[in-house]
Design an enzyme around this catalytic site. Sequence first.
Site, PDB file in Angstrom:
ATOM      1  N   PRO A  90      28.619 -15.123   1.208  1.00  0.00           N
ATOM      2  CG  PRO A  90      27.713 -16.918  -0.267  1.00  0.00           C
ATOM      3  CD  PRO A  90      27.790 -15.526  -0.108  1.00  0.00           C
ATOM      4  N   GLY A  91      30.995 -15.994   1.145  1.00  0.00           N
ATOM      5  CA  GLY A  91      32.514 -16.534   1.088  1.00  0.00           C
ATOM      6  C   GLY A  91      33.110 -16.818   0.001  1.00  0.00           C
ATOM      7  CB  SER A  92      31.789 -17.266  -3.568  1.00  0.00           C
ATOM      8  OG  SER A  92      31.340 -16.048  -3.838  1.00  0.00           O
ATOM      9  CG  ASP A 119      28.478  -9.775   4.943  1.00  0.00           C
ATOM     10  OD1 ASP A 119      28.796  -9.730   3.642  1.00  0.00           O
ATOM     11  OD2 ASP A 119      27.226  -9.749   5.588  1.00  0.00           O
ATOM     12  CG  ASP A 136      27.367  -1.480  10.003  1.00  0.00           C
ATOM     13  OD1 ASP A 136      27.854  -1.199   8.960  1.00  0.00           O
ATOM     14  OD2 ASP A 136      26.435  -0.866  10.317  1.00  0.00           O
ATOM     15  CG  PHE A 137      33.210  -2.049   6.183  1.00  0.00           C
ATOM     16  CD1 PHE A 137      34.519  -2.219   6.328  1.00  0.00           C
ATOM     17  CD2 PHE A 137      33.145  -0.812   5.230  1.00  0.00           C
ATOM     18  CE1 PHE A 137      35.720  -1.129   5.860  1.00  0.00           C
ATOM     19  CE2 PHE A 137      34.209  -0.202   4.643  1.00  0.00           C
ATOM     20  CZ  PHE A 137      35.402  -0.320   5.090  1.00  0.00           C
ATOM     21  CG  ASP A 161      29.613  -8.665  -4.246  1.00  0.00           C
ATOM     22  OD1 ASP A 161      29.461  -8.045  -5.208  1.00  0.00           O
ATOM     23  OD2 ASP A 161      29.363  -9.892  -4.304  1.00  0.00           O
ATOM     24  CE  LYS A 201      27.260  -5.810  -5.358  1.00  0.00           C
ATOM     25  NZ  LYS A 201      26.462  -7.153  -5.381  1.00  0.00           N
TER      26      LYS A 201
END
Length: 250
Positions: A90-92, A119, A136-137, A161, A201
């Site tokens: 969500p942007g953290s 995202d 979609d990356f 992430d 990740k």
Amino acid sequence: MRLVFTGNCVFKRLLHTEIGGKYAKQQPRNLKGRSKSSQEWLTRQLADPYVEKARMMNYRCRSAFKLLEIDDKYGILRPGDTVLECGAAPGSWTQVAVERTNANGKQERAPQGAVFSIDLLHFHAVPGATIFGGMDFTSSLAQKRLREALQDRKVNCVLSDMAPNATGVRMLDQESITNLCYEVLRFALAMSAPQAHLVVKVWDNGDVPKLERDMLRFYEKVKRVKPRASRGDSAEHFLVARNFKGATDS
């Protein structure tokens, strides 16, 4: 298979109330009728110090502290850097990247950086960052859009992430997240500046050592890291690759 990329944080209603200018935790109420997993989630959230710290420091999610710890230890984000972040909702992490690179220009005497975050989910804008929500990356269109946005700039740090939606089939899930890591690595090789950094990740599995070796072909150092903010029962780790040597295999 359709993959959903996310920073592994869900939007939940805050379980806090303000009393006398200070915040006090609420106990979960009306648990009757809720599923066991829902009750366990509520209890865990209330007991998690990173959830409280995120709220107090205005981060959207506790995962911000994973990136903060990685950057504090390895120094991957600097004022003036250009950063690409994958799996940003969500942007953290975006918030942290903006702060550390001065992409919002709040540090008047420091160079101003730039942050580009993508995202598959739509998420709210983060001041100082360019957001690509609902994209979609792994698609060629998304990567074309990112290249256009970057123009002639090379990236100083690539963050991922990303994680696929878990199917519950261990081998399939491990293969999916490893494939995402290689997708990010390929893009980083094409877009990174000399001495750039990369963080991806991973879920602990037998594919990780090979991924580490492949990253070492292009980066001077690769470390496997589990930040303190990662939950103890989580299989997640992060591979931190530093000092990009160039895309030519050495």
